[in-house]
Scaffold this motif. Structure first.
Motif, PDB file in Angstrom:
ATOM      1  N   ALA A   1      51.895  67.488  92.055  1.00  0.00           N
ATOM      2  CA  ALA A   1      51.027  67.480  90.875  1.00  0.00           C
ATOM      3  C   ALA A   1      49.722  68.213  91.159  1.00  0.00           C
ATOM      4  O   ALA A   1      49.326  68.378  92.318  1.00  0.00           O
ATOM      5  CB  ALA A   1      50.728  66.037  90.463  1.00  0.00           C
ATOM      6  N   PRO A   2      49.027  68.661  90.115  1.00  0.00           N
ATOM      7  CA  PRO A   2      47.705  69.260  90.315  1.00  0.00           C
ATOM      8  C   PRO A   2      46.761  68.242  90.948  1.00  0.00           C
ATOM      9  O   PRO A   2      46.846  67.047  90.652  1.00  0.00           O
ATOM     10  CB  PRO A   2      47.265  69.607  88.890  1.00  0.00           C
ATOM     11  CG  PRO A   2      48.522  69.673  88.094  1.00  0.00           C
ATOM     12  CD  PRO A   2      49.440  68.670  88.697  1.00  0.00           C
ATOM     13  N   ALA A   3      45.882  68.704  91.808  1.00  0.00           N
ATOM     14  CA  ALA A   3      44.967  67.792  92.494  1.00  0.00           C
ATOM     15  C   ALA A   3      44.050  67.069  91.516  1.00  0.00           C
ATOM     16  O   ALA A   3      43.576  65.964  91.806  1.00  0.00           O
ATOM     17  CB  ALA A   3      44.138  68.553  93.530  1.00  0.00           C
ATOM     18  N   ASP A   4      43.791  67.686  90.357  1.00  0.00           N
ATOM     19  CA  ASP A   4      42.887  67.062  89.389  1.00  0.00           C
ATOM     20  C   ASP A   4      43.642  66.329  88.281  1.00  0.00           C
ATOM     21  O   ASP A   4      43.083  66.081  87.205  1.00  0.00           O
ATOM     22  CB  ASP A   4      41.942  68.100  88.779  1.00  0.00           C
ATOM     23  CG  ASP A   4      42.680  69.200  88.027  1.00  0.00           C
ATOM     24  OD1 ASP A   4      43.937  69.222  88.065  1.00  0.00           O
ATOM     25  OD2 ASP A   4      42.013  70.046  87.403  1.00  0.00           O
ATOM     26  N   ALA A   5      44.903  65.967  88.540  1.00  0.00           N
ATOM     27  CA  ALA A   5      45.664  65.194  87.558  1.00  0.00           C
ATOM     28  C   ALA A   5      44.970  63.856  87.311  1.00  0.00           C
ATOM     29  O   ALA A   5      44.340  63.306  88.213  1.00  0.00           O
ATOM     30  CB  ALA A   5      47.086  64.950  88.055  1.00  0.00           C
ATOM     31  N   PRO A   6      45.059  63.317  86.100  1.00  0.00           N
ATOM     32  CA  PRO A   6      44.426  62.019  85.819  1.00  0.00           C
ATOM     33  C   PRO A   6      44.914  60.956  86.799  1.00  0.00           C
ATOM     34  O   PRO A   6      46.085  60.967  87.184  1.00  0.00           O
ATOM     35  CB  PRO A   6      44.880  61.711  84.382  1.00  0.00           C
ATOM     36  CG  PRO A   6      45.176  63.048  83.786  1.00  0.00           C
ATOM     37  CD  PRO A   6      45.744  63.862  84.909  1.00  0.00           C
ATOM     38  N   PRO A   7      44.051  60.049  87.211  1.00  0.00           N
ATOM     39  CA  PRO A   7      44.442  59.002  88.154  1.00  0.00           C
ATOM     40  C   PRO A   7      45.660  58.218  87.681  1.00  0.00           C
ATOM     41  O   PRO A   7      45.686  57.728  86.553  1.00  0.00           O
ATOM     42  CB  PRO A   7      43.198  58.101  88.216  1.00  0.00           C
ATOM     43  CG  PRO A   7      42.072  58.980  87.803  1.00  0.00           C
ATOM     44  CD  PRO A   7      42.650  59.921  86.796  1.00  0.00           C
ATOM     45  N   GLY A   8      46.683  58.124  88.545  1.00  0.00           N
ATOM     46  CA  GLY A   8      47.873  57.366  88.208  1.00  0.00           C
ATOM     47  C   GLY A   8      48.922  58.145  87.436  1.00  0.00           C
ATOM     48  O   GLY A   8      50.001  57.625  87.156  1.00  0.00           O
ATOM     49  N   PHE A   9      48.627  59.398  87.087  1.00  0.00           N
ATOM     50  CA  PHE A   9      49.539  60.178  86.259  1.00  0.00           C
ATOM     51  C   PHE A   9      50.177  61.345  87.023  1.00  0.00           C
ATOM     52  O   PHE A   9      50.710  62.271  86.409  1.00  0.00           O
ATOM     53  CB  PHE A   9      48.808  60.716  85.025  1.00  0.00           C
ATOM     54  CG  PHE A   9      48.520  59.682  83.982  1.00  0.00           C
ATOM     55  CD1 PHE A   9      49.291  59.568  82.840  1.00  0.00           C
ATOM     56  CD2 PHE A   9      47.470  58.777  84.160  1.00  0.00           C
ATOM     57  CE1 PHE A   9      49.026  58.600  81.880  1.00  0.00           C
ATOM     58  CE2 PHE A   9      47.197  57.801  83.204  1.00  0.00           C
ATOM     59  CZ  PHE A   9      47.974  57.711  82.066  1.00  0.00           C
ATOM     60  N   ALA A  10      50.139  61.281  88.358  1.00  0.00           N
ATOM     61  CA  ALA A  10      50.687  62.385  89.154  1.00  0.00           C
ATOM     62  C   ALA A  10      52.162  62.617  88.863  1.00  0.00           C
ATOM     63  O   ALA A  10      52.621  63.761  88.782  1.00  0.00           O
ATOM     64  CB  ALA A  10      50.468  62.103  90.641  1.00  0.00           C
ATOM     65  N   SER A  11      52.923  61.533  88.692  1.00  0.00           N
ATOM     66  CA  SER A  11      54.371  61.666  88.508  1.00  0.00           C
ATOM     67  C   SER A  11      54.750  62.321  87.185  1.00  0.00           C
ATOM     68  O   SER A  11      55.866  62.835  87.042  1.00  0.00           O
ATOM     69  CB  SER A  11      55.044  60.294  88.611  1.00  0.00           C
ATOM     70  OG  SER A  11      54.595  59.437  87.573  1.00  0.00           O
ATOM     71  N   VAL A  12      53.845  62.300  86.203  1.00  0.00           N
ATOM     72  CA  VAL A  12      54.156  62.885  84.889  1.00  0.00           C
ATOM     73  C   VAL A  12      53.244  64.054  84.555  1.00  0.00           C
ATOM     74  O   VAL A  12      53.277  64.568  83.438  1.00  0.00           O
ATOM     75  CB  VAL A  12      54.048  61.809  83.777  1.00  0.00           C
ATOM     76  CG1 VAL A  12      55.112  60.748  83.949  1.00  0.00           C
ATOM     77  CG2 VAL A  12      52.653  61.167  83.772  1.00  0.00           C
ATOM     78  N   ALA A  13      52.438  64.477  85.523  1.00  0.00           N
ATOM     79  CA  ALA A  13      51.452  65.528  85.257  1.00  0.00           C
ATOM     80  C   ALA A  13      52.102  66.819  84.780  1.00  0.00           C
ATOM     81  O   ALA A  13      51.539  67.538  83.943  1.00  0.00           O
ATOM     82  CB  ALA A  13      50.619  65.790  86.515  1.00  0.00           C
ATOM     83  N   SER A  14      53.292  67.117  85.288  1.00  0.00           N
ATOM     84  CA  SER A  14      53.959  68.364  84.911  1.00  0.00           C
ATOM     85  C   SER A  14      54.390  68.357  83.442  1.00  0.00           C
ATOM     86  O   SER A  14      54.679  69.414  82.868  1.00  0.00           O
ATOM     87  CB  SER A  14      55.178  68.607  85.806  1.00  0.00           C
ATOM     88  OG  SER A  14      56.124  67.554  85.672  1.00  0.00           O
TER      89      SER A  14
END
Length: 259
Positions: A108-121
């Motif tokens: 995921a992007p390093a600046d993805a919202p906290p807790g949303f790394a798995s769905v950031a794409s």
């Protein structure tokens, strides 16, 4: 044995500027000077400096070093407050490590919202931005629910991607079709997360600040066609929700009669 300022600083593992600062704030007494004008420090200065450094390393603010160093009656209170602060910092660092691990695992992007790394794409730039803003307006429970909504949306299909790519001059038919596709998901969210209809209990800011921030954010992050689709989908979702509730109400008497 007498030491110069530099020698004293080296022995204590600090810097000349730090020693001079301790002089300025009154934590370390000025020593006598030699005939040539240079300071000469003795053992008592070294011990005092080491004690100051010990308290500073523990995190005691310089403003409290004098009191804590002399064993003042509020020393336990200062140390308890310091311990609580350190515990918060440790928790923050542990969370940061967990977030970094999730970002790396999910690519995921390093600046993805906290807790949303798995769905950031699956998030558009606008959606990612609005979630960042939501994280400052809603409590942790609400954000956890929002994450589950995004996860379900990501599995359900590409409606969100189509809305994210919608041009500002999208035609009427396209807008209505997207609204109709999105509405059932919104209605289901309203059913599963009733607080969405009345989020007051999940706000971390005042209702006024939340409302104003939300309005300003969506109008700047989404183009007119996207806003139109979201508005239409919201109306359709409310109609679906009303129909769902009416069906439940109609079924209730028969349920009671059967019982």
């Amino acid at each position: 044995m007498a030491w110069s300022t530099r020698e004293l600083a080296d022995l204590a593992g600090t810097t000349v500027n730090t020693v001079r600062h301790y002089h300025r704030v009154g934590l370390l007494d000025e020593p006598e000077r030699r005939y040539n004008g240079y300071k000469q420090y003795g053992v008592r200065h070294l011990v005092r400096l080491l004690r100051i450094r010990r308290l500073a390393d523990l995190g005691v603010p310089l403003s409290q070093v004098g009191v804590v160093g002399t064993g003042g009656e509020n020393t336990p209170e200062v140390l308890h407050a310091l311990d609580a602060e350190l515990a918060e910092n440790i928790a923050r660092l542990q969370q940061a490590r967990a977030d970094i691990a999730a970002i790396l695992d999910d690519g995921a992007p390093a600046d993805a919202p906290p807790g949303f790394a798995s769905v950031a794409s699956h998030l558009s730039e606008a959606d990612s931005s609005i979630i960042h803003i939501y994280s400052r307006l809603y409590d942790e429970e609400a954000m956890a629910d929002l994450r589950r909504m995004v996860e379900v949306d990501a599995e359900a299909g590409a409606v969100g991607d189509e809305i994210g790519a919608l041009p500002a001059d999208a035609d009427e038919v396209t807008r209505q079709q997207l609204a109709e596709q999105l509405a059932p998901t919104l209605a289901q969210n309203l059913i599963e997360y009733p607080w969405l209809s009345d989020p007051a209990g999940h706000l971390s800011k005042s209702a006024h600040v939340t409302r104003q921030t939300f309005i300003q954010a969506v109008t700047e992050l989404y183009n007119p066609a996207q806003l139109d689709v979201l508005a239409r989908a919201g109306i359709l979702a409310q109609e679906l929700l009303s129909a769902h509730r009416s069906a439940d109400d109609d079924a209730s008497p028969s349920v009671r009669h059967t019982a």
